[in-house]
Write a protein that holds these residues in place. Structure first.
Motif, PDB file in Angstrom:
ATOM      1  N   VAL A  51       0.878  -1.363   0.032  1.00 42.02           N
ATOM      2  CA  VAL A  51       0.048  -0.131  -0.079  1.00 42.02           C
ATOM      3  C   VAL A  51       0.936   1.292  -0.032  1.00 42.02           C
ATOM      4  O   VAL A  51       1.799   1.443   1.107  1.00 42.02           O
ATOM      5  N   THR A  95       1.043   5.359  -0.392  1.00 37.72           N
ATOM      6  CA  THR A  95       0.424   6.408  -0.136  1.00 37.72           C
ATOM      7  C   THR A  95       1.170   7.663  -0.730  1.00 37.72           C
ATOM      8  O   THR A  95       2.175   8.107   0.137  1.00 37.72           O
ATOM      9  N   HIS A 130      -2.616  -4.600  -5.170  1.00 35.64           N
ATOM     10  CA  HIS A 130      -3.566  -3.651  -4.905  1.00 35.64           C
ATOM     11  C   HIS A 130      -2.904  -2.513  -4.031  1.00 35.64           C
ATOM     12  O   HIS A 130      -1.915  -2.621  -3.449  1.00 35.64           O
ATOM     13  N   THR A 148      -3.700   1.732  -2.421  1.00 30.56           N
ATOM     14  CA  THR A 148      -4.366   2.997  -2.129  1.00 30.56           C
ATOM     15  C   THR A 148      -3.467   4.228  -2.341  1.00 30.56           C
ATOM     16  O   THR A 148      -2.329   4.132  -1.933  1.00 30.56           O
ATOM     17  N   LYS A 149      -4.287   5.352  -2.542  1.00 28.90           N
ATOM     18  CA  LYS A 149      -3.334   6.647  -2.327  1.00 28.90           C
ATOM     19  C   LYS A 149      -4.367   7.744  -1.940  1.00 28.90           C
ATOM     20  O   LYS A 149      -5.625   7.599  -1.837  1.00 28.90           O
ATOM     21  N   ASP A 174      -3.525  10.939  -7.326  1.00 32.58           N
ATOM     22  CA  ASP A 174      -3.367   9.591  -8.019  1.00 32.58           C
ATOM     23  C   ASP A 174      -3.569   9.593  -9.674  1.00 32.58           C
ATOM     24  O   ASP A 174      -3.451  10.650 -10.247  1.00 32.58           O
ATOM     25  N   ASN A 195     -11.865  -3.508  -2.543  1.00 32.96           N
ATOM     26  CA  ASN A 195     -12.341  -2.609  -3.549  1.00 32.96           C
ATOM     27  C   ASN A 195     -13.377  -3.476  -4.605  1.00 32.96           C
ATOM     28  O   ASN A 195     -13.207  -3.090  -5.704  1.00 32.96           O
ATOM     29  N   THR A 246     -14.012  -4.853  -9.787  1.00 28.97           N
ATOM     30  CA  THR A 246     -12.851  -4.036  -9.291  1.00 28.97           C
ATOM     31  C   THR A 246     -13.105  -2.642  -9.284  1.00 28.97           C
ATOM     32  O   THR A 246     -12.960  -1.895 -10.699  1.00 28.97           O
ATOM     33  N   GLU A 264     -12.139   1.596  -8.064  1.00 27.07           N
ATOM     34  CA  GLU A 264     -10.992   2.547  -7.833  1.00 27.07           C
ATOM     35  C   GLU A 264     -10.867   2.633  -6.186  1.00 27.07           C
ATOM     36  O   GLU A 264     -11.851   1.954  -5.491  1.00 27.07           O
ATOM     37  N   GLU A 265      -9.722   2.867  -5.905  1.00 26.81           N
ATOM     38  CA  GLU A 265      -9.397   2.598  -4.528  1.00 26.81           C
ATOM     39  C   GLU A 265     -10.079   3.558  -3.343  1.00 26.81           C
ATOM     40  O   GLU A 265     -10.307   3.238  -2.271  1.00 26.81           O
ATOM     41  N   ASP A 266     -10.712   4.546  -3.935  1.00 25.40           N
ATOM     42  CA  ASP A 266     -11.685   5.357  -2.874  1.00 25.40           C
ATOM     43  C   ASP A 266     -12.865   4.664  -2.439  1.00 25.40           C
ATOM     44  O   ASP A 266     -13.551   5.148  -1.603  1.00 25.40           O
TER      45      ASP A 266
END
Length: 783
Positions: free
Chosen positions: A173, A175, A200, A202-203, A207, A270, A329, A331-333
């Protein structure tokens, strides 16, 4: 930022002052801080700007190699908000000896100031004792990886690159911390945290899909959106406001709606597993692997501001009809809501383009192409309705086929067109009822067939012909499943042939109960079929019937056979020119109304019809047809003739034409030769004005004698009705006087008679010699 330098060949004192004295060091710091303030102001007021055009500082990968971090920072340049330029002249590879394990690491650049030479300055030394050197300080950044961000003053001297979390398994992960510190101006296209070991990530902040400055999103150049999927016909409906126009209303849908999804931890972060669809006429999601990538998933259950998330990937649909599922799948949000209902797969755009291409003779007719621009509202409301001709404009009577094409829009970008494929739809969207319709590509533009359940044709013999009663092809409250009108065909041949126009009689009517008069008793083949927008929408029903023939076939006589009626009334102002020559002005029609009469039409009517004028004193005159002429201005000049036995002259004032009993006379037969009894009358109207249901006009028929007129039959007629049939009961007897017949439009009522109505049409009256009469309702052998 470079510091001020002074060569030692100058004054020892100046070297000492500029290089070591705290006061002037403070002056340099003050100047540098003001420059940095100016740079910050430029960032805030002018927005983002780039350094060195196309080259940017970036961290291209963070990987695990043999249990160690491998960090790569590519060569390039960065610009801090303080105005410092960070230059990485060649790629930096940092192989950390730390075992990642389940740990969190912080990657940053440490800012330091270094000198050109390694000189130790001592304040208590005299300037003359310094060697002959140049004193010059430079900025420098060292790539650092630690267990925490620096704190205190050290925090202000770093450039944050990333926070890296390594957990068990191949999941990293990362960030991105750069934009929070406002150090870099890096567009999304240059960011690449993905690698073979990262399944996988997240940011926060910038991004691959958004770029933030102080938390505000920066608009970027849009990319071409994918075209819509699953374009299909949802329904085809008739157009009720134009029942005889050959057009149909087509409802087009695209993508998918009413989906139900569930987030399972085992599927991964996600992800949503689409497991079903809402009950009703909706389609299951059926896609190939990654076919939805680049689309968006919408649901009111989502916590995002716009209730949508970008679809990153999807697995191919599995299962059979009724239980298909796939894993999407996002997006990370995405916040991994447990259950998501009423999902929609929508385009990643702000509008669509719809095109209908007429198709004939193996090619599209581009000059008849129909295009519509669909705005942002259609991104989620994925249904569009359009009325299309069912026959080609330039090919009369040729059935129309269309290729339906759609594409997505995002600002100035558009996708390629996607063409609708063959499919099917259920017209009433429930099991049973109307049959499912299969369509091709191009599709045939035609209405679906109505449900034939209960459709029937009842034929009943009557004394004057036969009666037709139509049943079925109607759903109460649903105009789409109800016939607009019926086409009825009858022939004396053995059976009905809908293609035979030479040996059949056809009518189109909205009535379900029709009386057909016949002059002779015979066998008829009769058929009926329902129509919507002039298209046949049901299976024809055909039967036979033996007709009656106006009572007794040999004896019934058409005493008045299609008598043409053209009775018009006028009113206005009469001015005597001399004697019985008068001028007519301010004319209205119908008489007494506020509707202006048309000058030339009024003159033409008086020249071709017998007209009776009544003046304000009640005197009646015949209008001399040959004298009708145009006077000065809008005057009509006419000569009047006294009726038989009259000698009065016209009087100035109001006048009326054809409002008296004499003026409303239509037909007189002076001698019938034998006593007769009336049977039935028919009136087929063309135009009726000045008559309503509450104040109708009157048609009157009876024996032409004083007694006969008291026993005459009357028929009330009014506007907006076209066909009348009435059973007459009057008789012609020697005992009543002259054996004659009169037919007029005079209302003999003593209270509020309507003798101003204008009536045009045809009248037929059937009578039978008194000795042969069989009254309606009596049994007669006509079969």
């Amino acid at each position: 930022m470079d510091r001020v330098k002074v060569k030692t060949s100058g004054s020892d004192l100046s070297q000492w002052i500029f290089n070591t004295h705290k006061v002037f060091k403070w002056i340099q710091d003050f100047i540098e801080n003001n420059i940095k303030k100016l740079v910050r102001r430029l960032f805030i007021t002018a927005g983002v700007f780039f350094y060195n055009d196309q080259t940017y500082l970036k961290c291209s990968s963070v990987t695990i190699n043999g249990g160690k971090y491998v960090i790569v920072v590519e060569a390039g340049h960065g610009l801090t908000t303080d105005g410092d330029v960070i230059s990485v002249l060649s790629q930096i590879n940092d192989n950390s000896n730390d075992d990642p394990g389940n740990s969190t690491k912080y990657l940053y650049l440490q800012h330091i100031l270094v000198d050109d030479t390694d000189v130790t300055y001592e304040i208590n030394r005299l300037p003359s004792s310094y060697p002959d050197i140049n004193v010059h300080q430079k900025d420098s950044y060292v790539l650092m990886l630690s267990d925490a961000w620096p704190v205190g003053d050290d925090l202000n001297s770093i450039v944050k690159i990333a926070k890296i979390v390594q957990s068990t398994g191949p999941v990293i992960v990362v960030t991105d911390e750069r934009i929070q510190a406002q150090f870099f101006n890096i567009p999304a296209a240059t960011i690449n945290w993905l690698n073979d070991n990262c399944t996988h990530l997240t940011k926060d902040g910038t991004d691959a899909d958004k770029f933030l400055i102080s938390g505000a999103r920066v608009l970027t150049e849009p990319t071409e959106p994918p075209p819509p999927l699953n374009i299909r016909i949802y329904d085809i409906n008739p157009v009720g406001h134009a029942p005889r126009s050959k057009i149909a209303k087509i409802y087009i849908k695209w993508n998918w709606e009413a989906l139900t999804g569930t987030h399972y931890v085992a599927d991964g972060a996600n992800t949503i597993r689409i497991e079903g669809v809402k009950a009703g006429d909706y389609q299951e999601l059926d896609v190939t692997e990654n076919q939805l990538a680049g689309f968006r998933l919408y649901s009111t259950s989502f916590e995002s501001t716009d209730k949508t998330y970008l679809i990153v990937s999807n697995l191919a649909t599995t299962g059979v009809a009724g239980s298909k599922e796939t894993i999407i799948t996002l997006e990370e949000d995405y916040n991994n809501e447990a259950v998501v209902e009423n999902c929609q797969v929508i385009i990643n755009g702000d509008g669509l383009v719809f095109e209908a291409h007429p198709y004939a003779d193996g090619a599209e007719l581009e000059y008849e192409m129909i295009e519509r621009q669909l705005g942002a509202g259609y991104v989620r409301h994925q249904t569009f309705a359009i009325s299309l001709p069912m026959t080609l404009t330039n090919k009369a009577g040729v059935q129309a086929y269309y290729n339906i094409k759609m594409r997505s829009k995002m600002k100035t970008f558009t996708s390629e067109f996607r063409v609708m494929e063959a499919g099917s739809y259920d017209p009433d969207h429930v099991g049973g009822g109307q049959a499912v319709v299969n369509y091709g590509a191009p599709f045939e533009c035609k209405l679906p067939m109505l449900d034939d359940t209960g459709a029937d044709l009842t034929l009943t013999t009557t004394v004057s012909g036969f009666q037709i009663e139509v049943s079925g092809w109607k759903v109460s409250g649903d105009l789409n499943q109800t016939a607009h009108e019926f086409e009825i065909i009858r022939t004396t041949l053995d059976s009905v042939d809908w293609n035979d126009v030479d040996n059949s009689i056809r009518i189109r009517t909205v009535d379900r109960l029709i009386d057909v008069p016949c002059s002779f008793s015979r066998l008829w083949a009769v058929g009926v079929r329902p129509l919507q927008n002039s298209q046949v929408v049901g299976t024809p029903v055909e039967k036979t019937v033996k007709s009656g023939a106006m009572g007794v076939a040999p004896g019934d006589q058409a005493v008045l056979n299609g008598v043409e009626i053209d009775l018009r009334t006028y009113s206005g102002t009469l001015t005597v020119v001399s004697g019985k020559s008068v001028g007519l002005t301010a004319y209205k029609s119908p008489a007494g109304s506020a509707t202006d009469a048309v000058l030339l039409s009024m003159m033409s009517y008086m020249r071709n019809n017998d007209c009776i004028l009544k003046d304000v004193a009640g005197n009646s005159f015949i209008v001399n047809r040959n004298s009708v002429d145009l006077g000065g201005g809008s005057d009509i000049l006419v000569d009047l003739v006294n009726l038989s036995g009259e000698s009065s002259n016209p009087v100035n004032g109001a006048f009326e034409i054809n409002t008296t009993e004499r003026g409303r006379r239509l037909k007189v037969l002076n001698s019938m030769q034998v006593e007769m009894d009336s049977v039935i009358g028919y009136f087929d109207s063309d135009i009726i004005t000045g008559a309503t249901v509450d104040d109708p006009g009157i048609l009157r028929v009876g024996q032409n004698s004083v007694i006969g007129k008291t026993k005459a039959d009357t028929l009330a007629v009014y506007e907006n009705d076209s066909a009348y049939e009435f059973v007459t009961n009057f008789v012609i007897r020697n005992s009543y006087g002259n054996l004659g017949l009169f037919f007029d439009a005079f209302d003999p009522s003593l209270v509020d008679p309507n003798n101003r109505a204008c009536i045009r049409g045809r009248f037929t009256l059937y009578m039978v010699p008194h000795t042969l009469l069989i009254k309606p309702g009596e049994t007669r052998n006509i079969l």
